[in-house]
Design a protein around this motif. Sequence first.
Motif, PDB file in Angstrom:
ATOM      1  N   LEU A   1       0.857  -1.233  -0.006  1.00 17.32           N
ATOM      2  CA  LEU A   1      -0.096   0.075   0.023  1.00 17.32           C
ATOM      3  C   LEU A   1       0.983   1.392  -0.095  1.00 17.32           C
ATOM      4  O   LEU A   1       0.435   2.221  -0.730  1.00 17.32           O
ATOM      5  N   ALA A   2       1.961   1.339   0.846  1.00 20.22           N
ATOM      6  CA  ALA A   2       2.829   2.531   0.681  1.00 20.22           C
ATOM      7  C   ALA A   2       3.387   2.758  -0.518  1.00 20.22           C
ATOM      8  O   ALA A   2       3.717   3.708  -0.863  1.00 20.22           O
ATOM      9  N   GLU A   3       3.857   1.785  -1.179  1.00 22.54           N
ATOM     10  CA  GLU A   3       4.383   1.879  -2.553  1.00 22.54           C
ATOM     11  C   GLU A   3       3.583   2.451  -3.589  1.00 22.54           C
ATOM     12  O   GLU A   3       3.624   3.200  -4.520  1.00 22.54           O
ATOM     13  N   LEU A   4       2.152   1.760  -3.365  1.00 20.88           N
ATOM     14  CA  LEU A   4       0.835   2.452  -3.989  1.00 20.88           C
ATOM     15  C   LEU A   4       0.783   4.016  -3.909  1.00 20.88           C
ATOM     16  O   LEU A   4       0.544   4.696  -5.009  1.00 20.88           O
ATOM     17  N   LEU A   5       0.621   4.406  -2.845  1.00 24.39           N
ATOM     18  CA  LEU A   5       0.475   5.600  -2.294  1.00 24.39           C
ATOM     19  C   LEU A   5       1.675   6.569  -2.800  1.00 24.39           C
ATOM     20  O   LEU A   5       1.388   7.735  -3.342  1.00 24.39           O
ATOM     21  N   VAL A   6       2.614   6.295  -3.004  1.00 22.49           N
ATOM     22  CA  VAL A   6       3.854   7.042  -3.078  1.00 22.49           C
ATOM     23  C   VAL A   6       3.830   7.340  -4.670  1.00 22.49           C
ATOM     24  O   VAL A   6       4.351   8.320  -5.151  1.00 22.49           O
ATOM     25  N   MET A   7       3.243   6.255  -5.259  1.00 24.45           N
ATOM     26  CA  MET A   7       3.164   6.298  -6.849  1.00 24.45           C
ATOM     27  C   MET A   7       2.139   7.444  -7.359  1.00 24.45           C
ATOM     28  O   MET A   7       2.460   8.277  -8.245  1.00 24.45           O
ATOM     29  N   THR A   8       1.287   7.861  -6.634  1.00 26.97           N
ATOM     30  CA  THR A   8       0.298   8.901  -6.780  1.00 26.97           C
ATOM     31  C   THR A   8       0.989  10.594  -6.734  1.00 26.97           C
ATOM     32  O   THR A   8       0.372  11.160  -7.367  1.00 26.97           O
ATOM     33  N   LEU A   9       2.037  10.439  -6.024  1.00 30.61           N
ATOM     34  CA  LEU A   9       2.653  11.590  -5.892  1.00 30.61           C
ATOM     35  C   LEU A   9       3.534  12.092  -7.082  1.00 30.61           C
ATOM     36  O   LEU A   9       3.785  13.405  -7.269  1.00 30.61           O
ATOM     37  N   GLY A  10       3.956  11.270  -7.974  1.00 35.35           N
ATOM     38  CA  GLY A  10       4.709  11.719  -8.895  1.00 35.35           C
ATOM     39  C   GLY A  10       6.191  11.930  -8.630  1.00 35.35           C
ATOM     40  O   GLY A  10       6.370  11.320  -7.558  1.00 35.35           O
ATOM     41  N   TYR A  11       6.733  12.644  -9.496  1.00 34.83           N
ATOM     42  CA  TYR A  11       8.253  13.210  -9.319  1.00 34.83           C
ATOM     43  C   TYR A  11       8.646  14.591  -9.504  1.00 34.83           C
ATOM     44  O   TYR A  11       8.023  14.926 -10.532  1.00 34.83           O
TER      45      TYR A  11
END
Length: 290
Positions: A170-180
């Motif tokens: 879940l943590a990895e999915l959430l951080v993917m929503t932030l972009g770069y």
Amino acid sequence: MQLFTRDIILGPTEVDLTGGDALQADPDVIDKIRNRYSYRGNTYWQKSPHGNYRFVLHETPVGWRGDIFNLFAWPADLSIEAFWDHFEQHRNVSDVDTAFISGAWRSPLVLSADDDDQWWVFYVGPPKHYSGTWTVFSFSSNGAELVCQIEFGPDVDDTFLLLPEPVRALAELLVMTLGYDTRWGNVAPIHRIKRATQTAWAEAVLRPWVRREPYNTTAQVDRGLKAWADMDDWNRGLYEQIKAQYPVAESALALLYEEQFNHSREEARALAREVLDNIYRMHYVFPRSP
């Protein structure tokens, strides 16, 4: 055992030093002297040396990033002008050759023991790590000596490694929503959110009672994330993965709390629900519309 019964000799007045010039020194023990050729920044100069050594802290202002600190056991028979001459060779930033703490972005905390002939210097480590390792020095007539290091959690750079696998997913999915966003280094909004949530995930495992209140309510985040998901198919797919993984992660976190903190099932589930909701909301800043 040495007891710290006197007031702090030198240390920050606030946790956040972004305002600059935020150190407080005991004027009976330390002279605060404006750095040579500098409109701000100070040298903290021990009035009465410990034998052959004098405690010296030099602070170098580096604009919006804060201050850099270097600590020295300086020969007692050398003047402050000689010290400045020496430090200018290192561009007034970081003296890795002579300083016993060099290039530090956080000021140390300096205390005296019952024995006035010895001081204790605590350095809490760089701010980038989720749980800094404290380094403790003694300062006496022998100069500065490393006493010990105190670790407050597992020594891992990626806090995701501390999480149960379903929570990590879940943590990895959430951080993917932030972009770069590589602009502006540590002050970039995305970088700041990532660093804050990394710390929050570590606290969720080690100290789940420590939490910071996010900007948005759960309803506001749900609404903002749903609007983001409706922008394109990739967003929508990631959003659906998050919604599916969320209850799995919550159950895994509850099981961790049962086993690690001996909570009842009901207590563990309630705590997991609160902690996960808190970190979920920390990932985002949406308009606070009703």
